[in-house]
Design an enzyme around this catalytic site. Sequence first.
Site, short mmCIF file in Angstrom:
data_model
loop_
_atom_site.label_atom_id
_atom_site.label_comp_id
_atom_site.label_asym_id
_atom_site.label_seq_id
_atom_site.Cartn_x
_atom_site.Cartn_y
_atom_site.Cartn_z
N ARG A 37 0.83 -1.22 0.00
CA ARG A 37 0.00 0.00 0.00
C ARG A 37 0.85 1.26 0.00
O ARG A 37 0.46 2.28 -0.55
CB ARG A 37 -0.90 0.01 1.23
CG ARG A 37 -2.00 -0.99 1.08
CD ARG A 37 -2.89 -1.00 2.27
NE ARG A 37 -3.96 -1.94 2.00
CZ ARG A 37 -5.08 -2.00 2.68
NH1 ARG A 37 -5.28 -1.17 3.67
NH2 ARG A 37 -5.99 -2.87 2.37
N LYS A 196 -19.71 -14.21 2.83
CA LYS A 196 -21.05 -13.70 3.11
C LYS A 196 -21.76 -13.22 1.86
O LYS A 196 -21.25 -12.35 1.16
CB LYS A 196 -20.95 -12.52 4.08
CG LYS A 196 -20.50 -12.92 5.47
CD LYS A 196 -20.68 -11.73 6.38
CE LYS A 196 -20.13 -12.01 7.75
NZ LYS A 196 -20.04 -10.76 8.50
N GLY A 355 -9.69 -8.45 0.22
CA GLY A 355 -8.67 -8.77 1.22
C GLY A 355 -8.14 -10.19 1.13
O GLY A 355 -6.95 -10.42 0.92
N GLY A 378 -13.34 -3.39 0.02
CA GLY A 378 -14.70 -2.86 0.21
C GLY A 378 -15.01 -1.74 -0.76
O GLY A 378 -16.13 -1.66 -1.29
P1 ADP Z 1 -12.52 -10.98 0.16
O1 ADP Z 1 -11.91 -10.39 1.41
O2 ADP Z 1 -11.49 -11.39 -0.83
O3 ADP Z 1 -13.60 -10.11 -0.43
P2 ADP Z 1 -14.39 -12.52 1.71
O4 ADP Z 1 -14.07 -11.67 2.88
O5 ADP Z 1 -15.72 -12.35 1.08
O6 ADP Z 1 -13.25 -12.33 0.59
O7 ADP Z 1 -14.30 -14.06 2.09
C1 ADP Z 1 -13.12 -14.68 2.42
C2 ADP Z 1 -13.33 -15.83 3.37
O8 ADP Z 1 -14.34 -16.71 2.94
C3 ADP Z 1 -12.07 -16.64 3.49
O9 ADP Z 1 -11.53 -16.46 4.77
C4 ADP Z 1 -12.54 -18.07 3.24
O10 ADP Z 1 -12.00 -19.00 4.15
C5 ADP Z 1 -14.01 -17.98 3.42
N1 ADP Z 1 -14.72 -19.03 2.68
C6 ADP Z 1 -14.94 -19.14 1.36
N2 ADP Z 1 -15.60 -20.25 1.07
C7 ADP Z 1 -15.80 -20.91 2.24
C8 ADP Z 1 -16.46 -22.11 2.61
N3 ADP Z 1 -17.02 -22.92 1.68
N4 ADP Z 1 -16.49 -22.44 3.92
C9 ADP Z 1 -15.94 -21.64 4.85
N5 ADP Z 1 -15.31 -20.49 4.57
C10 ADP Z 1 -15.24 -20.12 3.28
MG MG Z 2 -12.56 -10.28 3.44
#
Ligand code: ADP
Ligand code: MG
Length: 397
Positions: A37, A196, A355, A378
């Site tokens: 960053r 989520k 992230g 985000g």
């Molecule tokens: P990003 O930060 O890249 O936007 P998210 O915060 O939406 O991603 O989600 C990341 C998390 O989702 C990871 O820590 C991963 O372990 C979890 N995850 C993805 N698929 C599963 C699953 N099937 N079961 C449990 N955790 C999951």
């Molecule tokens: Mg995340």
Amino acid sequence: MVLRTINDLGDLRGKRVFVRVDFNVPIASGRLADDVRIRLTVPTIEALLAAGATPILISHLKEGKPRETLAPVAEHLEQLLGKRRVQFLRDRIGTPALARRLDALRGGSIALLENIRRYPGEVANDRSFARQLATLADAYVNDAFGVCHRAHASVALAPTLLPSAAGLLVEREVTVLSRLLEDPAPPFVALIGGAKISTKLPVIERLLGVADAVLLGGALVNNFYAARGYGVGASLVEASGIAAAKQLARNQKRRNLTMPLDVVVGDPGAKRPNPRVVTIGARPHIICEQPLAILDIGPATIRAYAQQLKSAATIVWNGPMGKFEQPPFHHGSVILARLIATRSSGRAFGVVGGGETLAILAQTEMARYIDHVSSGGGAMLAFLAGEKLPGLTPLMQ
Ligand code: ADP
Ligand code: MG
């Protein structure tokens, strides 16, 4: 969306410029674990120095930990800038002591102020705090794309009180992400995963309107299974997820939405998690039972998604396909990450953000092959969802 840029600020010789940066880097026992960053803002700092301005850098550090200090960052930045002096000013904003120090800065020097989250007025988006911020400089530049979705005083209010513009990083983010929404080269394939569905629903809905295909993976898909009555055992399902899944299932463009053909289930709590592939049937059935959970997309899904990604001219990816932190449930995410990396820089235009998604790129050393790795998780999602970002609105032409 067209933003004012540094050139629009006119002659900056001898002027102090408030630069909102995102130096929210991981620091453990006074040492930086990662400096991406900081590196990303160097071009903007150098452009301002070349224009004869004195940059006053302002950043936050660590959500919820306002006592954290940016002191190690000042030292590190000095090295990145080729030993140019970076003065770390601990004096509080609003005090005569800080005003005196800023007045004493010579042309060509750089100042970094202490963690802005130490001031309650920052997160409260307080007007009188923003007015204090505006007295620090003659102009304002935002190069902190990662916080542009936050209505905080240094992001949303300060630029309304000074001549303001986007820094080079914010400019590039907005150019690239606008292109995805407004003029993507077809076929445009989006890969969305993560934990989520509630945080991804707005971006999925917006992408359904512009992408040729939206491929879903990760725990967020579990909500669709739960909504339709499939048995998902101990899989991650969100309280509000079923309603979100139902809303998406009603979307006019749902034809473009692609779900996994199979998943990998296992026992997330066991030493040997015993991964097993389960094909998803058209009618509700038991995918897994307690204590098993859905932890990755399956091999048939990987093949099908790879096929779609291979034919794409534009790719955007956010969100892991599974619980990648726990091998062997990293396969879906890592294989598709590699594929996106090999298609990027040439055959397709690839954009990746988020992230945990960036953690996958870092682990596999693939970030450098991706055309655009977004500096805002985000903020990127909010932008792609079509939201108005409080940090960008004041910079619009
Ligand atoms: P990003 O930060 O890249 O936007 P998210 O915060 O939406 O991603 O989600 C990341 C998390 O989702 C990871 O820590 C991963 O372990 C979890 N995850 C993805 N698929 C599963 C699953 N099937 N079961 C449990 N955790 C999951
Ligand atoms: Mg995340």
